[in-house]
Design a protein around this motif. Sequence first.
Motif, PDB file in Angstrom:
ATOM      1  N   LEU A   4       0.830  -1.219   0.000  1.00  0.00           N
ATOM      2  CA  LEU A   4       0.000   0.000   0.000  1.00  0.00           C
ATOM      3  C   LEU A   4       0.856   1.256   0.000  1.00  0.00           C
ATOM      4  N   HIS A   5       2.153   1.087   0.169  1.00  0.00           N
ATOM      5  CA  HIS A   5       3.029   2.269   0.217  1.00  0.00           C
ATOM      6  C   HIS A   5       4.241   2.004  -0.672  1.00  0.00           C
ATOM      7  N   LEU A   6       4.077   2.366  -1.926  1.00  0.00           N
ATOM      8  CA  LEU A   6       5.055   2.010  -2.949  1.00  0.00           C
ATOM      9  C   LEU A   6       5.177   3.176  -3.927  1.00  0.00           C
ATOM     10  N   HIS A   7       6.352   3.799  -3.957  1.00  0.00           N
ATOM     11  CA  HIS A   7       6.556   4.950  -4.850  1.00  0.00           C
ATOM     12  C   HIS A   7       7.047   4.479  -6.214  1.00  0.00           C
ATOM     13  N   LEU A   8       6.404   4.981  -7.258  1.00  0.00           N
ATOM     14  CA  LEU A   8       6.804   4.609  -8.627  1.00  0.00           C
ATOM     15  C   LEU A   8       8.265   4.952  -8.899  1.00  0.00           C
ATOM     16  N   ILE A 185      -1.138  10.448   4.552  1.00  0.00           N
ATOM     17  CA  ILE A 185      -0.091  11.471   4.674  1.00  0.00           C
ATOM     18  C   ILE A 185       1.170  10.858   5.295  1.00  0.00           C
ATOM     19  N   HIS A 186       2.314  11.158   4.675  1.00  0.00           N
ATOM     20  CA  HIS A 186       3.603  10.778   5.277  1.00  0.00           C
ATOM     21  C   HIS A 186       3.782  11.622   6.542  1.00  0.00           C
ATOM     22  N   ALA A 187       3.873  10.982   7.683  1.00  0.00           N
ATOM     23  CA  ALA A 187       4.065  11.748   8.930  1.00  0.00           C
ATOM     24  C   ALA A 187       4.673  10.854  10.003  1.00  0.00           C
ATOM     25  N   SER A 265       6.968  -1.627   1.168  1.00  0.00           N
ATOM     26  CA  SER A 265       8.367  -1.499   0.736  1.00  0.00           C
ATOM     27  C   SER A 265       8.849  -0.052   0.697  1.00  0.00           C
ATOM     28  N   ASP A 266       7.966   0.909   0.490  1.00  0.00           N
ATOM     29  CA  ASP A 266       8.299   2.311   0.246  1.00  0.00           C
ATOM     30  C   ASP A 266       8.876   2.464  -1.157  1.00  0.00           C
ATOM     31  N   ASN A 267      10.096   1.923  -1.364  1.00  0.00           N
ATOM     32  CA  ASN A 267      10.750   2.039  -2.676  1.00  0.00           C
ATOM     33  C   ASN A 267      11.491   0.744  -2.974  1.00  0.00           C
TER      34      ASN A 267
HETATM   35 ZN   LIG Z   1       6.937   6.996   1.193  1.00  0.00          ZN
END
Ligand SMILES: [Zn+2]
Length: 331
Positions: A4-8, A185-187, A265-267
């Motif tokens: 759910l948290h994966l930057h292209l 939101i990233h926090a 994963s984030d990235n």
């Molecule tokens: Zn992120």
Amino acid sequence: MFDLHLHLDGSLAEEDFLYLAKKDNIPLGKDFPSNIYVPADCPSLVEYLTRFDLPLLLLQSKENIEYAFSSLVKRLAKMNYIYVEIRFAPLLHLQKGLSQKEVVVAALKGVEEGMKDNDIIANIILCTMRHADEKTNMETIEVAHLFKGTRIVAVDLAGAETLHPSSYYSNIFAKAREYGLNITIHAGEATGSDEIMMALDNGAMRIGHGVHLSLDKDSIAKVKEKDICFEFCPTSNLQTKSLKEYKDVPLKGFMKAGIPVTINSDNMTVSNTTSVLEMKQMIKTFNLSKEEVKEILFNSIKYSFATKGEKEKIAKSFESRFNDYYSLLIN
Ligand SMILES: [Zn+2]
């Protein structure tokens, strides 16, 4: 599996870099491919964020944006993922004259292409950025509104958290709420609990990272009352020096307090990981039971921004695949 948290831009494969660079005649640098991964001695989030310069240089045309989305979705489908939410900031793709709307149309095309003939559902989250001006960020909210009901399912706030507090962005999130957009939101990644509380005041339904939430009675009560889910990305937190070691990830504390958490994963490229590897690490670090693993994975369905119908479909698929997932995760 889920993410759910994966930057292209942080998740282009090495072969994507090679293909796009050759096509557009853009040099990848003499350090390629090591320059696309974060160094082991990365000093901070600010340094971590420099790893996005090269992929962003490549993603400035409709064709390339479409290709990158399609390639990522296909790669995840091959890895047996059921559902993913890929996020990116349209405002970072305007260097060669595209409008945010054109960028998003290309992204949607890419996702549809990636899903074609594959058993995966992929949605998109549009990021506003902490360094961008309000007018540009507001345009992202407008585009998200324009495409509401498509695979654009939510808006986010990303970028260097120490730049401005979340409250600085209250106008853009007021607009997002007015439009009924889903908000994450990233926090509480590079900052503390106050930042998370401000993000909640801005209408966040999920928090990106949030590992520095203070687990006191009042904070727990507020988070639970709003039924907020947290998107943990452990390796990324170690690399940005948000946390020192895997055992500092407050997974057990959150679970004990009854706060839902997902593992992401984030990235995939910048952090050189996948949500599968992150989950494996959490199982190893915290000796999670099969039930706990199932609960965490199920949160990625329950708190996803998918439609009700999609969630039912995803849940069904998850039930049939869970035992296979579990053996993959514990081996
Ligand atoms: Zn992120």
